[in-house]
Design a protein around this motif. Structure first.
Motif, short mmCIF file in Angstrom:
data_model
loop_
_atom_site.label_atom_id
_atom_site.label_comp_id
_atom_site.label_asym_id
_atom_site.label_seq_id
_atom_site.Cartn_x
_atom_site.Cartn_y
_atom_site.Cartn_z
N PRO A 34 2.07 -11.71 0.32
CA PRO A 34 3.18 -11.03 -0.35
C PRO A 34 4.39 -10.87 0.57
O PRO A 34 4.25 -10.72 1.78
CB PRO A 34 2.60 -9.66 -0.71
CG PRO A 34 1.13 -9.79 -0.60
CD PRO A 34 0.87 -10.88 0.40
N GLN A 116 9.40 -14.40 -3.58
CA GLN A 116 8.09 -14.41 -4.22
C GLN A 116 8.07 -15.47 -5.31
O GLN A 116 9.04 -15.65 -6.05
CB GLN A 116 7.78 -13.04 -4.81
CG GLN A 116 6.35 -12.90 -5.24
CD GLN A 116 5.94 -11.45 -5.43
OE1 GLN A 116 6.75 -10.55 -5.41
NE2 GLN A 116 4.64 -11.23 -5.60
N THR A 121 4.63 -16.52 -1.48
CA THR A 121 6.00 -16.32 -1.00
C THR A 121 6.52 -17.58 -0.36
O THR A 121 5.86 -18.19 0.49
CB THR A 121 6.05 -15.18 0.04
OG1 THR A 121 5.50 -13.99 -0.54
CG2 THR A 121 7.46 -14.90 0.49
#
Length: 156
Positions: A34, A116, A121
């Protein structure tokens, strides 16, 4: 939260003049990590994946100077810089200054963009302000290995 807002609105004291140093590079890597974890790795956990443990002096604030060192081939490599822009979980920009074999004393700029997507990512790293092609080429070869190391350390 207040500090994040402050960081986003603070302007750098002085942006480096890169006009006489035209060499630049960009590398991209999609990671299954993330954006907030990657952002934290670049601003608070540098010695977890890049810098020599115990060598980092870094505060995630615009204009805050930092120092860390790396070790490669048995040699110590000091790095200096300051944050120019911080947009939590989206973007960070910092100056990057090293000695011989690195930026050769030139104050370069590293911009890390985090976007993202469905695979995790997309990290786009742009490094500008090299004074010669040799320095740019050395970093162009090194950054993909550094990003691989980042992903490996964060997915252990």
């Amino acid at each position: 939260m207040k500090e994040s807002v402050k960081n986003t609105m603070t302007k750098p004291i002085c942006y480096p003049d890169l006009s006489s140093r035209p060499f630049a590079l960009t590398v991209e890597r999609t990671m299954s990590i993330p954006p907030q974890v990657l952002y934290r790795a670049w601003t608070e956990q540098f010695d977890l994946w890049f810098a020599s443990p115990g060598s980092v002096m870094m505060k995630d604030e615009v204009n805050a100077a930092f120092y860390f060192e790396t070790a490669f081939d048995g040699k110590r490599h000091p790095h200096y810089g300051r944050f120019l822009r911080l947009e939590p979980n989206r973007l960070l920009e910092l100056t990057w200054l090293t000695g011989e074999g690195g930026t050769k004393g030139a104050e370069t700029v590293v911009t890390v963009e985090l976007k993202q997507n469905e695979d995790g990512t997309l990290l786009r790293l742009t490094h500008t302000g090299f004074s010669d092609e040799e320095s740019k080429n050395n970093h162009e070869q090194a950054w993909p290995m550094v990003l691989t190391q980042l992903e490996e350390q964060l997915t252990k």
